[in-house]
Design an enzyme around this catalytic site. Sequence first.
Site, mmCIF file in Angstrom:
data_model
loop_
_atom_site.group_PDB
_atom_site.id
_atom_site.type_symbol
_atom_site.label_atom_id
_atom_site.label_comp_id
_atom_site.label_asym_id
_atom_site.label_seq_id
_atom_site.Cartn_x
_atom_site.Cartn_y
_atom_site.Cartn_z
ATOM 1 N N ASP A 11 0.870 -1.172 0.000
ATOM 2 C CA ASP A 11 0.000 0.000 0.000
ATOM 3 C C ASP A 11 0.907 1.223 0.000
ATOM 4 O O ASP A 11 2.127 1.107 0.181
ATOM 5 C CB ASP A 11 -0.909 -0.006 1.239
ATOM 6 C CG ASP A 11 -1.836 1.205 1.291
ATOM 7 O OD1 ASP A 11 -2.401 1.560 0.245
ATOM 8 O OD2 ASP A 11 -1.980 1.811 2.370
ATOM 9 N N SER A 12 0.301 2.394 -0.158
ATOM 10 C CA SER A 12 1.089 3.624 -0.118
ATOM 11 C C SER A 12 1.601 3.932 1.280
ATOM 12 O O SER A 12 2.520 4.738 1.443
ATOM 13 C CB SER A 12 0.254 4.806 -0.620
ATOM 14 O OG SER A 12 -0.872 4.997 0.217
ATOM 15 N N TYR A 43 -0.862 8.146 -2.770
ATOM 16 C CA TYR A 43 -0.963 7.721 -4.158
ATOM 17 C C TYR A 43 -2.119 8.411 -4.878
ATOM 18 O O TYR A 43 -2.211 8.351 -6.103
ATOM 19 C CB TYR A 43 -1.203 6.208 -4.213
ATOM 20 C CG TYR A 43 0.038 5.342 -4.148
ATOM 21 C CD1 TYR A 43 1.286 5.871 -3.836
ATOM 22 C CD2 TYR A 43 -0.057 3.978 -4.396
ATOM 23 C CE1 TYR A 43 2.406 5.059 -3.777
ATOM 24 C CE2 TYR A 43 1.059 3.165 -4.350
ATOM 25 C CZ TYR A 43 2.284 3.691 -4.031
ATOM 26 O OH TYR A 43 3.399 2.883 -3.975
ATOM 27 N N GLY A 44 -3.016 9.023 -4.127
ATOM 28 C CA GLY A 44 -4.259 9.525 -4.693
ATOM 29 C C GLY A 44 -4.109 10.605 -5.745
ATOM 30 O O GLY A 44 -5.035 10.840 -6.525
ATOM 31 N N CYS A 74 -4.254 -1.504 -1.862
ATOM 32 C CA CYS A 74 -4.395 -0.079 -2.142
ATOM 33 C C CYS A 74 -5.450 0.053 -3.228
ATOM 34 O O CYS A 74 -5.290 -0.509 -4.319
ATOM 35 C CB CYS A 74 -3.061 0.500 -2.617
ATOM 36 S SG CYS A 74 -3.194 2.196 -3.250
ATOM 37 N N ASN A 75 -6.534 0.761 -2.937
ATOM 38 C CA ASN A 75 -7.608 0.898 -3.911
ATOM 39 C C ASN A 75 -7.163 1.688 -5.136
ATOM 40 O O ASN A 75 -7.568 1.378 -6.261
ATOM 41 C CB ASN A 75 -8.810 1.590 -3.258
ATOM 42 C CG ASN A 75 -9.606 0.658 -2.378
ATOM 43 O OD1 ASN A 75 -10.592 0.066 -2.796
ATOM 44 N ND2 ASN A 75 -9.173 0.518 -1.128
ATOM 45 N N THR A 76 -6.336 2.709 -4.942
ATOM 46 C CA THR A 76 -5.894 3.513 -6.067
ATOM 47 C C THR A 76 -5.072 2.675 -7.041
ATOM 48 O O THR A 76 -5.296 2.714 -8.261
ATOM 49 C CB THR A 76 -5.069 4.717 -5.580
ATOM 50 O OG1 THR A 76 -5.869 5.499 -4.678
ATOM 51 C CG2 THR A 76 -4.637 5.591 -6.738
#
Length: 299
Positions: A11-12, A43-44, A74-76
Amino acid sequence: MKKQRVIGMFDSGVGGLTVMKEILERLLDVRIVYFGDTARVPYGNRSREELVRFGEEIVTFLIGQGAEVIVVACNTSSATALPLLRDRFDVPMIGMVEPGARLAVEKTIAGRIGLIATETTVRSKAYASAVSRALAKGCLPEDSTLREAWQHGEQPITLSKAQGCPLFVPLIEAGLANSVEARGIARTYLAPLHAAGVDTLILGCTHYPFLEPVIREILGEDVLIVDPALAVVKELEILLQHLDEWERVGLIGSEATAPVKRQWRARYYVSGDPELFKQVGNTLLQEPIDHVEQIIMGE
């Protein structure tokens, strides 16, 4: 002795620990190598090209640490980079978007699904597409009234409102999830969702469960909060069962593992400050994070 498989996660920052927590609590025969890209968080606001490059660097590192499965926590990255990462690496990968969308479809009672996420995830429309795909593949609401209404074309089930929340991740990474500032910002972000009348809210960023008490306080008990991590654990469990079966029938190779009294369960790596990661992470995990190693990734 059952083989303890190694799961690579990234993840970020600390957000993926919310997914890791669910995995460790529910799947006792796995070990996790976790990478938090804290030097490049958030990351967004990153481009797709950057996210693919970051993902390639991190997945290469995780495979080098023995990872047999990758969870893109991480969703992004799941919304933008995951398809290309799957093409470029010969290792099974699970993202956040598809499992989260399916869970939201199953749990909604009015068909009005909301989403909070990074601006990149919102712009990608990945969750809206995933909700449509879930329905097309036969995923249906558990609520019988809504299910029958949807099947008869009387009630739509859609992602009716998506809200970007760019300040949430920096607040959480700074350890301010329970602050006055977080509550004020959350009220601003959640107001359009309340106005849209959503009955189910997807936490479309793995950082956001840190804010779940604040979100519940603002939205009230009538809105069901969906954490995709729960669905990811189920998908991971099924995948691991398939890997075990494929090894038994010789479809994939198997490495013998020597029996040991106690295996490590989690190892932590970050690209930024190990101490800050440890400090914030220890507010979430039951077992304390004792050691975090810094790994410098190329910019």
